[in-house]
Design an enzyme around this catalytic site. Structure first.
Site, PDB file in Angstrom:
ATOM      1  N   CYS A  81     -74.672  19.228   8.125  1.00 53.54           N
ATOM      2  CA  CYS A  81     -73.716  18.475   8.721  1.00 53.54           C
ATOM      3  C   CYS A  81     -72.388  18.656   8.378  1.00 53.54           C
ATOM      4  CB  CYS A  81     -74.206  17.088   8.454  1.00 53.54           C
ATOM      5  SG  CYS A  81     -73.297  15.694   9.428  1.00 53.54           S
ATOM      6  N   HIS A 175     -79.636  16.531   8.610  1.00 57.42           N
ATOM      7  CA  HIS A 175     -79.754  16.245   7.278  1.00 57.42           C
ATOM      8  C   HIS A 175     -81.370  16.323   6.895  1.00 57.42           C
ATOM      9  CE1 HIS A 175     -75.748  14.431   6.316  1.00 57.42           C
ATOM     10  NE2 HIS A 175     -75.962  14.028   7.675  1.00 57.42           N
ATOM     11  N   GLU A 177     -82.467  16.747   3.877  1.00 58.77           N
ATOM     12  CA  GLU A 177     -82.836  16.216   2.692  1.00 58.77           C
ATOM     13  C   GLU A 177     -83.200  14.935   2.668  1.00 58.77           C
ATOM     14  OE1 GLU A 177     -78.645  15.336   3.621  1.00 58.77           O
ATOM     15  OE2 GLU A 177     -79.755  16.936   3.935  1.00 58.77           O
TER      16      GLU A 177
END
Length: 201
Positions: A81, A175, A177
């Site tokens: 991002c 993202h 994660e």
């Protein structure tokens, strides 16, 4: 080889989630806030957050030039991002005084997928990752307007480039994660291992 040491630029953004994902991908994960900490890692993740803020804090903490030098020297780096914006050689609509680390020959448009309340999740097919698509979380996400000849497009969403690799530099609009799927981090840790192995030959 020994367990690779992978840092997460810990100036702003979702640092903790990346540290957890990297540990799950069999890396020794460390936060990086100072140049001496950067010097001790084999690879680095630049997390999501606010790219203008990350840029200014990196300059304030004396990290911008050491970061550029390590990326130029071939240190594996992965930007998600805002991190994708930081790795772009050019931003289409930069804020005033916004600087990037560079490393990927691409032009990126900030907040291209919309504002915070337009955030969404989508399944993304990533070249080089087997099995089911990766679940991408898009939060005020950028997209890549165009890439140069040396950059490889790994994924698109609705006709827009959302994952790119150039040598040891990797970037995604989304993202990874924030999901339980750590395959993007496994891909990156694999890049770190390969780079370390090549350096020891």
């Amino acid at each position: 080889m020994t367990t690779p040491v992978v840092g997460v630029l810990a100036l702003q953004g979702d640092v903790r989630e990346h540290l957890i994902a990297l540990a799950s991908a069999d890396a020794l994960a460390r936060p990086v806030r100072r140049p001496e900490e950067l010097a001790e890692v084999d690879g680095l993740v630049i997390p999501g957050g606010e790219s203008t803020t990350i840029s200014k804090l990196a300059a304030l903490f004396g990290l911008l030039e050491p970061l550029r030098a390590r990326v130029r020297a071939g240190m594996p780096v992965y930007g998600t991002c805002a991190g994708m914006i930081m790795l772009a050689d050019k931003i289409l609509d930069p804020r005033s005084e916004q600087e990037t680390v560079g490393g990927i020959d691409m032009i990126v448009r900030r907040n291209a997928f919309g504002r915070q309340n337009e955030s969404f999740e989508a399944a993304v097919d990533i070249a080089g990752i087997e099995g089911a698509p990766v679940e991408g979380v898009f939060i005020r996400a950028p997209w890549v307007e165009s890439v140069g000849a040396s950059a490889e497009v790994l994924a698109e969403h609705e006709g827009h480039i959302v994952a790119v690799r150039q040598g040891n530099a990797l970037a995604t609009s989304f993202h990874p994660e924030l999901t339980g799927d750590h395959r993007m981090h496994e891909l990156f840790v694999g890049m770190v291992r390969e780079n370390a192995a090549a350096g020891s030959l």
